[in-house]
Design an enzyme around this catalytic site. Structure first.
Site, PDB file in Angstrom:
ATOM      1  N   GLY A 274       2.839  -3.533   1.850  1.00  0.00           N
ATOM      2  CA  GLY A 274       1.921  -3.544   2.985  1.00  0.00           C
ATOM      3  C   GLY A 274       2.456  -4.040   4.308  1.00  0.00           C
ATOM      4  CB  CYS A 387      -2.637  28.378  12.975  1.00  0.00           C
ATOM      5  SG  CYS A 387      -1.328  29.515  13.309  1.00  0.00           S
TER       6      CYS A 387
HETATM    7  N1  LLP Z   1       1.786  -0.754  -3.754  1.00  0.00           N
HETATM    8  C1  LLP Z   1       0.678  -0.008  -3.918  1.00  0.00           C
HETATM    9  C2  LLP Z   1      -0.121  -0.186  -5.106  1.00  0.00           C
HETATM   10  C3  LLP Z   1       0.330   0.922  -2.937  1.00  0.00           C
HETATM   11  O1  LLP Z   1      -0.770   1.646  -3.088  1.00  0.00           O
HETATM   12  C4  LLP Z   1       1.140   1.073  -1.792  1.00  0.00           C
HETATM   13  C5  LLP Z   1       0.818   2.054  -0.779  1.00  0.00           C
HETATM   14  C6  LLP Z   1       2.297   0.297  -1.682  1.00  0.00           C
HETATM   15  C7  LLP Z   1       2.582  -0.630  -2.679  1.00  0.00           C
HETATM   16  C8  LLP Z   1       3.225   0.374  -0.527  1.00  0.00           C
HETATM   17  O2  LLP Z   1       2.607   0.023   0.658  1.00  0.00           O
HETATM   18  P1  LLP Z   1       3.492  -0.052   2.003  1.00  0.00           P
HETATM   19  O3  LLP Z   1       4.484  -1.165   1.854  1.00  0.00           O
HETATM   20  O4  LLP Z   1       4.138   1.255   2.167  1.00  0.00           O
HETATM   21  O5  LLP Z   1       2.507  -0.326   3.068  1.00  0.00           O
HETATM   22  N2  LLP Z   1       0.035   7.444   3.536  1.00  0.00           N
HETATM   23  C9  LLP Z   1      -0.350   6.256   4.264  1.00  0.00           C
HETATM   24  C10 LLP Z   1       0.006   5.015   3.503  1.00  0.00           C
HETATM   25  C11 LLP Z   1      -0.623   4.972   2.133  1.00  0.00           C
HETATM   26  C12 LLP Z   1      -0.184   3.767   1.373  1.00  0.00           C
HETATM   27  C13 LLP Z   1      -0.499   3.958  -0.055  1.00  0.00           C
HETATM   28  N3  LLP Z   1      -0.154   2.853  -0.873  1.00  0.00           N
HETATM   29  C14 LLP Z   1       0.331   6.270   5.627  1.00  0.00           C
HETATM   30  O6  LLP Z   1       1.039   7.204   5.927  1.00  0.00           O
HETATM   31  O7  LLP Z   1       0.120   5.369   6.420  1.00  0.00           O
END
Ligand code: LLP
Length: 463
Positions: A274, A387
């Site tokens: 996150g 498009c």
């Molecule tokens: N762990 C779990 C259980 C998750 O669901 C996620 C991300 C992460 C770790 C990694 O999170 P990060 O470090 O990348 O913030 N498609 C969206 C982001 C969706 C995140 C989904 N889960 C975007 O492009 O902003």
């Protein structure tokens, strides 16, 4: 003594990394740490000229800087060694970008993998990673995904009662029993990010609701096919505050104490991913080092107050591990001037290679790779070629004078771009190269027309 800030020119140069040393945190910069401008006034990444890469590999092109990626891996890995006195393991949330080369670079830095589908398990296995370094997530894993992952010895992160039921009935097909599981719980922690990428608040499809915890602990403790090694929580993505993750540490520790009352020996606590990155100069995430320090200290403190031994601490970053390592290069095409309203400049990609602006209204910054020091003189909307009127990559981008054929680079596209790319309008996904020490290597081929037809079938009666 007075400190006079260096005034950076109002051109693409202002986005160059302030310092190339590996102490600076890539997630706080817009361009990869090796970004430079060469004698032709061209952007260079990993010692390669972006304009030349486009000539060689075509456009659009994802350009992944290996040094930036390795630096973030090391900052996470070494940060936990420095700040957390217990054992730790960083696992890459491969949903951010799952492909064999990316997984193989990250595996070589000693990280594990968060995988969320049979396809991600398969990709990661093909990168030479063994299942015991993988953790399978998912709020609706199919029985075949569970079986595939468990037969490969992955740890299963249980998200629902159905996961538990399915695994119990699959257990006789799994060679190595007991199956290592972790339980994902919804922590009820709010954070300030886009609604679609929040997951830890109570109204979320992921994980067990806190009111079910006792029943889950009771059930799991009675099943001999399970070894429940840990607990997991994830609150969301692109987070700049430190407090929510510090709170997670505390909540996880409280749950671990309750689990022990059911005879469960919780050895691992996973605080999720996150941490945010800079997409614009207004973004202000903590550095990886600061984040790791904050969560490590919070975990130590929570364990001390609960009087329990330090667990193995897991974190699963995706975006902050890979987002800042990559840029996407496009070629500028048509220009449309709508008098007194706006000017559109269209590029040869768009929502199919970067669906984030149309999905989350994400904001990106851009530079013209072949005119890096030219003064900014226009405010222009960068449109994609699909498009769809909403296919706009950047509203009101500040650009120098440009011409058709110039190379536009959109920064910080390493996370959730390739992995969310589509073939909308039957446009093939771009190629990707990894660059390092003035060498470029293809890691993903550009999709051809043939690739687009690979799944098509024409039934006999329609011929
Ligand atoms: N762990 C779990 C259980 C998750 O669901 C996620 C991300 C992460 C770790 C990694 O999170 P990060 O470090 O990348 O913030 N498609 C969206 C982001 C969706 C995140 C989904 N889960 C975007 O492009 O902003």
């Amino acid at each position: 003594m007075t400190f006079t800030p260096v005034k950076l020119p109002d051109s693409g140069l202002k986005y160059l990394p302030k310092s190339a040393d590996s102490a600076s945190s890539p997630n706080q910069q817009l361009l990869p740490i090796t970004a430079k401008v060469n004698e032709h006034d061209h952007l260079e990444i990993g010692g390669t000229d972006v304009t030349t890469l486009v000539e060689q590999y075509g456009s659009p092109l994802y350009i992944l800087d290996e040094e930036t990626l390795r630096t973030t891996c090391r900052q996470y890995r070494d940060g936990f060694k420095k700040y957390y006195p217990g054992e730790s393991q960083v696992i890459y949330a491969s949903k951010a970008w799952s492909c064999v080369a990316v997984c193989s670079i990250i595996a070589s830095e000693g990280l594990g993998f968060d995988v969320v589908s049979g396809g991600e398990v398969y990709t990661t296995l093909k990168a030479g990673v063994t299942g015991n370094k993988m953790y399978l997530h998912g709020n609706n894993k199919s029985a075949s995904e569970l079986l595939f992952a468990a037969q490969n010895n992955c740890t299963i992160i249980i998200d629902s009662w159905l996961d538990l039921e399915n695994l119990v009935s699959l257990a006789d097909q799994i060679q190595e029993l007991p199956i290592r599981i972790m339980l994902r719980l919804t922590p009820g922690i709010e954070c300030h990010t886009h609604d679609y990428i929040k997951t830890g608040h109570l109204d979320s499809k992921f994980g067990f609701d806190p009111n079910q915890i006792e029943a889950v602990f009771a059930f799991v403790s009675k099943q001999s096919c399970f070894n429940c090694i840990g607990l997991h929580a994830h609150i969301g993505s692109q987070i700049f505050e430190r407090q929510p993750h510090q709170d997670i540490a505390e909540v996880l520790v409280q749950w671990a104490v309750r689990a022990s009352e059911y005879g469960l020996n919780i050895e691992e606590l996973n605080i999720g991913g996150g941490l945010g990155i800079c997409y614009t100069e207004a973004d202000d995430p903590p550095s990886i080092d600061e984040w790791v320090k904050a969560v490590s200290e919070a975990m130590v403190k929570a364990c001390q107050s609960a009087n329990i031994a330090l667990p193995k601490l897991l974190a699963e970053p995706g975006r902050s591990l890979i987002g800042s390592s990559c840029v996407t290069a496009y070629t500028i095409g048509s220009r449309k001037v709508v008098p007194e309203i706006r000017t559109y400049l269209s590029v040869d990609g768009g929502m199919s290679d970067n669906p984030r602006p149309i999905t989350y209204q994400s904001v990106y910054r851009t530079v013209v790779a072949n005119r890096m020091s030219a003064p900014l003189e226009e405010t222009i909307t960068i449109a994609g070629k699909h498009c769809e009127s909403g296919d706009v990559l950047i509203k009101d981008a500040e650009l120098p004078h440009t011409e058709t054929g110039d190379i536009l680079v959109v920064m910080a596209t390493g996370a959730y771009n390739y992995s969310m790319a589509s073939n909308y309008n039957r446009i093939g996904r771009p190629a990707a190269v990894v660059v390092k020490d003035a060498e470029a290597n293809l890691i993903l081929r550009r999709e051809t027309y043939e690739d687009l037809l690979r799944q098509d079938c024409l039934p006999e009666r329609l011929r």
